[in-house]
Write an enzyme that holds these catalytic residues in place. Structure first.
Site, short mmCIF file in Angstrom:
data_model
loop_
_atom_site.label_atom_id
_atom_site.label_comp_id
_atom_site.label_asym_id
_atom_site.label_seq_id
_atom_site.Cartn_x
_atom_site.Cartn_y
_atom_site.Cartn_z
N LYS A 495 0.84 -1.19 0.00
CA LYS A 495 0.00 0.00 0.00
C LYS A 495 0.88 1.25 0.00
O LYS A 495 2.09 1.18 0.24
CB LYS A 495 -0.91 -0.01 1.21
CG LYS A 495 -0.17 -0.02 2.55
CD LYS A 495 -1.13 -0.09 3.72
CE LYS A 495 -0.36 -0.07 5.05
NZ LYS A 495 -1.25 -0.05 6.20
N TYR A 719 15.18 31.95 0.42
CA TYR A 719 14.04 32.71 0.93
C TYR A 719 14.32 33.22 2.34
O TYR A 719 14.75 32.47 3.21
CB TYR A 719 12.78 31.85 0.95
CG TYR A 719 12.19 31.59 -0.42
CD1 TYR A 719 11.69 32.64 -1.20
CD2 TYR A 719 12.12 30.30 -0.94
CE1 TYR A 719 11.14 32.41 -2.45
CE2 TYR A 719 11.57 30.05 -2.20
CZ TYR A 719 11.09 31.12 -2.94
OH TYR A 719 10.55 30.89 -4.18
#
Length: 823
Positions: A495, A719
């Site tokens: 999964k 940033y």
């Protein structure tokens, strides 16, 4: 090898039932080795602790195998009626295999070289074969075929036309090496080192060293490191070693040797050494810096000198050696193709292995791009026939040949085969539309530069990649299997994109290695697997009721976890007139997530007992704290509840079903609760605690430097202009960001990555598509590899730095990051 079943019965001392005139060319002990199944294959049924080869005979007969070496006489042995089959009955199938190998060894005229030691056997074998191939024809044992069955299989596959054969031999307990030495009988031996591997079965390191040295009693030449004191002492104390040429290599003038390989300096190109040999000096560049690789390369240089090969030419070859770990890689290709790259060696034996991997790919169309096989030493026409024969076995529909030798034998290839003189001409011709909906194997020698061909065929070109080592996945699977009682089935969890590893390729690999069930979370995941050609039983753990109608269409088996859900699926099954459709019932034993509670069991049983549309395939529950000893009392309470609930269901429904409770942690800690089946999830994809620290990790997250900048003191990065420093710095930009699964919280010095095995800090804020690292004081250039996690920084360490678990890190790496599978 060409030998009849009657001859094999004579060689092994076995009793033959059935035909004695079947000609045998191949031996297999693994029923999954589908590329070698056919009428000229002999299957050797071995009974082990966890598997019995006799159980696979009927399936092999259906696939065309007619000859079997067994320890059990076939049914009705006096009737003599075996159709077209042959059964050879012996007392010990492993010894019989070794007897066949001894016969093959007796008929090999070339020089036999054997490699043993605690570590580095496979690498030394591969690199030595690479070096020898530049001087003479050479064959070698495939992969890590060094066991009691791997060695004899290797010997039966050695090309009799090769001038040299290189075989590796490994042992795990006393008595094993004598059996291998009997069948290998090497003239030259290489002892890599002695260490802790398999020490649990020996009383001392010296006992293990003496056991390994038994391999060399037939040798005229033995190559060993002069600095390995124990190895040298054991060899000198063995009277049967007297008169042999023990050739020692030394890394220091202070330790006497026959050849000196002295490290002088280190740079980005690796380790630079001075080689002193026969009063002459040579420069040697070993293109690695880790100790193990450097020592393995030195052993190869020494062995090459001892065998009489020109040391200056050897030095040039060693400079171009590649890591052995990256032998066979699998990537998604253009136009719904899959590309398997194996361009590090070139001999018919490795071609067989690569074609075996190609054949199991779920594609109707298969293509081979192959170069001249430089290590074969065969005449081109003979080699061409061999390639064509192997391609027919593997179902290859198209062959593309690269190289002048294969081009000269074009008359032996089928119509439609394409020929190019070199990879450059193939790249110039390249037509993307020519390749569609197929599996493509690229196989050949490194000097042909097939990397560019591979890049043209790959779907993704983003340099950031997640590498999955299929051999390590298999090691983990076999580790958990070793803890199980015989007959216990295994369900593999794939999964969440197979915990980030990539579900389709992982499902194929697990199916190939005998998994009983595959499990996904949602119906869409199961549908994708079916559309990708994945076979086998697939369970959907959390199917949405709206997807119930799709499940039968794709043979997906639902988990049902509530009364309402059971009723809804029963209604759907009735509408579609399903009969005994398999379903899996989840019980809530105390974790309080999904699952039927104990008070609801009576109503569940009433719904299922007389229903003919569905049938319980399994009943299971999930442990909440199997990995925590301080919660063992809770685990025991869950197990008691599960036992009570399954027993009640068994009584009520009136038929049997599989029961399973244990997850990866539970398998290790609670063997008493194995029941009929266990489930392995994250344990397949992560490195086990206490495992071998030098073993390659299961997964590696890597990228490359795209730009290097000089940043002055007091200037910030990225940033917010954060992480300003009081000194000048060198900053490298790496194209991996939080959109690639690199947690943003690791920025501004909170996390590390590795460049050339050296940890360096992440600096500035992590951006969506890139990050910056501080490489001040290092020689770093664009294109240099950067490890996010892998060999230097483990996945578990990175997860701990983020205060989370490895599951979250792996599943957070999105599909845009290229998955590379290698074996």
């Amino acid at each position: 090898m060409r030998i009849t079943t009657a001859d094999i019965a004579s060689i092994t001392g076995g009793k033959l039932f059935g035909r004695g005139d079947i000609m045998i060319s191949h031996l297999i002990t693994d029923s999954r080795n589908i590329s070698l199944t056919g009428p000229d294959t002999l299957f050797i049924a071995i009974r082990g602790d966890r598997n019995d080869g006799h159980e696979y005979i009927s399936g092999l007969i259906q696939r065309g195998v007619r000859s079997f070496l067994v320890t059990e006489a076939p049914a009705e042995p006096d009737s003599g009626d075996y159709g077209e089959s042959a059964f050879i009955v012996t007392d010990d199938s492993v010894k019989a295999l070794q007897d066949i190998a001894l016969f093959s060894r007796d008929n090999y005229p070339g020089g036999m070289i054997a490699v043993t030691g605690s570590a580095g056997k496979t690498i030394v074998k591969e690199w030595l074969a690479e070096v020898i191939s530049h001087f003479s024809s050479v064959d070698r044992s495939p992969r890590s075929y060094n066991s009691q069955t791997g060695v004899p299989l290797s010997l039966t596959r050695i090309d009799k036309g090769s001038r040299y054969a290189v075989i590796e031999a490994g042992i795990s307990r006393p008595g094993e090496m004598a059996r291998l030495a009997r069948i290998i009988r090497p003239e030259t031996g290489i002892f890599t080192n002695i260490g802790d591997a398999h020490q649990e079965n020996f009383s001392s390191m010296e006992e293990k060293c003496r056991e390994k040295s038994l391999l060399f009693r037939s040798c005229r030449l033995i190559v060993v490191c002069a600095g390995h004191e124990l190895v040298n002492r054991v060899l000198l104390s063995d009277k049967l070693m007297e008169g042999k040429n023990i050739f020692r290599w030394s890394i220091s003038r202070e330790i006497k040797g026959d050849i000196y390989i002295i490290p002088e300096r280190e740079d980005d190109n690796g380790i630079w050494c001075s080689v002193l040999w026969k009063r002459r000096s040579y420069e040697l560049n070993i293109p690695f810096r880790d100790r193990a690789s450097v020592e393995n390369a030195m052993a190869v240089v020494a062995a090459s000198a001892a065998l009489g090969f020109d040391p200056e030419r050897v030095a040039g070859i060693v400079k171009g050696l590649s890591p052995v770990a990256m032998r066979m890689e699998k990537r998604k290709g253009i136009n719904n193709c899959v590309v398997i790259g194996d361009y590090y060696n070139s001999d018919p034996g490795s071609l067989t292995i690569a074609l075996d991997h190609l054949r199991i790919q779920p594609y109707d169309k298969k293509s081979l791009i192959v170069s001249d096989l430089l290590q074969s030493g065969r005449e081109p026409g003979e080699l061409a026939k061999e390639i064509v024969r192997q391609c027919e076995r593997a179902g290859v529909s198209r062959i593309i040949c690269v190289g002048e030798a294969l081009g000269s034998a074009r008359d032996h290839f089928p119509a439609g085969t394409m020929f190019f003189t070199d990879s450059r001409s193939l790249v110039s011709w390249f037509r993307p539309h020519y390749f569609r909906d197929e599996a493509i194997l690229i196989k050949g020698a490194r000097i042909f530069g097939f990397e560019e061909v591979s890049r043209l065929l790959e779907q993704q070109v983003h340099t950031t990649r997640l590498e999955i080592n299929l051999a390590r996945v298999l090691e983990n699977l076999n580790y958990y299997r070793s803890l199980l009682k015989p007959g216990t089935r295994v369900m593999a969890m794939i999964k969440a994109f197979a915990y980030g590893a990539g579900p389709g390729d992982m499902a194929d690999w697990l199916n190939h290695n005998g998994i009983d069930f595959l499990t996904v979370a949602y119906t869409d995941e199961g549908v994708d697997l079916r559309r990708a050609g994945v076979n086998g039983r697939i369970v959907v753990m959390s199917p949405d009721p709206g997807s119930f109608r799709v499940l039968p269409e794709f043979s997906l088996e639902p988990e049902l976890y509530s009364l309402q859900m059971i009723q809804l699926f029963l209604d759907e099954a009735a509408r579609n007139a399903l009969a005994d459709y398999p379903v899996h019932l989840k019980l809530d034993t105390g974790m309080h997530r999904l699952g039927v509670e104990e008070k609801e069991l009576q109503m569940v049983a009433e719904l299922l007992v007389n229903n003919r549309n569905v049938k319980l395939a399994s009943v299971f529950s999930h442990l909440g704290s199997a990995d925590r000893p301080d919660h063992d009392h809770l685990t025991l309470m869950q197990a008691a509840s599960f036992q009570r609930m399954t027993q009640l269901l068994q009584e009520k429904v009136g038929y049997g079903f599989l029961s399973h409770l244990l997850n990866s942690a539970g398998i290790e800690r609670f063997p008493q609760f194995q029941y009929d089946m266990v489930r392995i999830g994250i344990g397949l994809y992560t490195d086990r605690d206490g495992g071998d620290p030098v073993t390659e990790p299961v997964v590696r997250f890597r990228s490359e430097v795209t730009q290097v900048k000089r940043v002055s003191a007091t200037e910030g990065i990225g940033y917010g202009f954060t992480d300003a420093a009081q000194h000048d710095r060198t900053i490298a930009v790496v194209p991996v960001g939080y959109a690639d699964g690199l947690p943003r919280m690791l920025g501004e010095g909170m996390g590390m990555v590795a460049v050339a095995g050296v940890r360096v800090p992440l600096t500035g804020r992590i951006c969506m598509d890139m990050c910056m690292i501080d490489v001040t004081g290092m020689e770093v250039a664009p294109g240099d590899e950067v490890e996010i996690f892998g060999n230097t920084i483990s996945l578990k360490e990175m997860a701990a730095n983020c205060d989370t678990i490895p599951h979250e890190i792996l599943t957070g790496i999105p599909p845009r990051v290229k998955r590379v599978f290698y074996y």
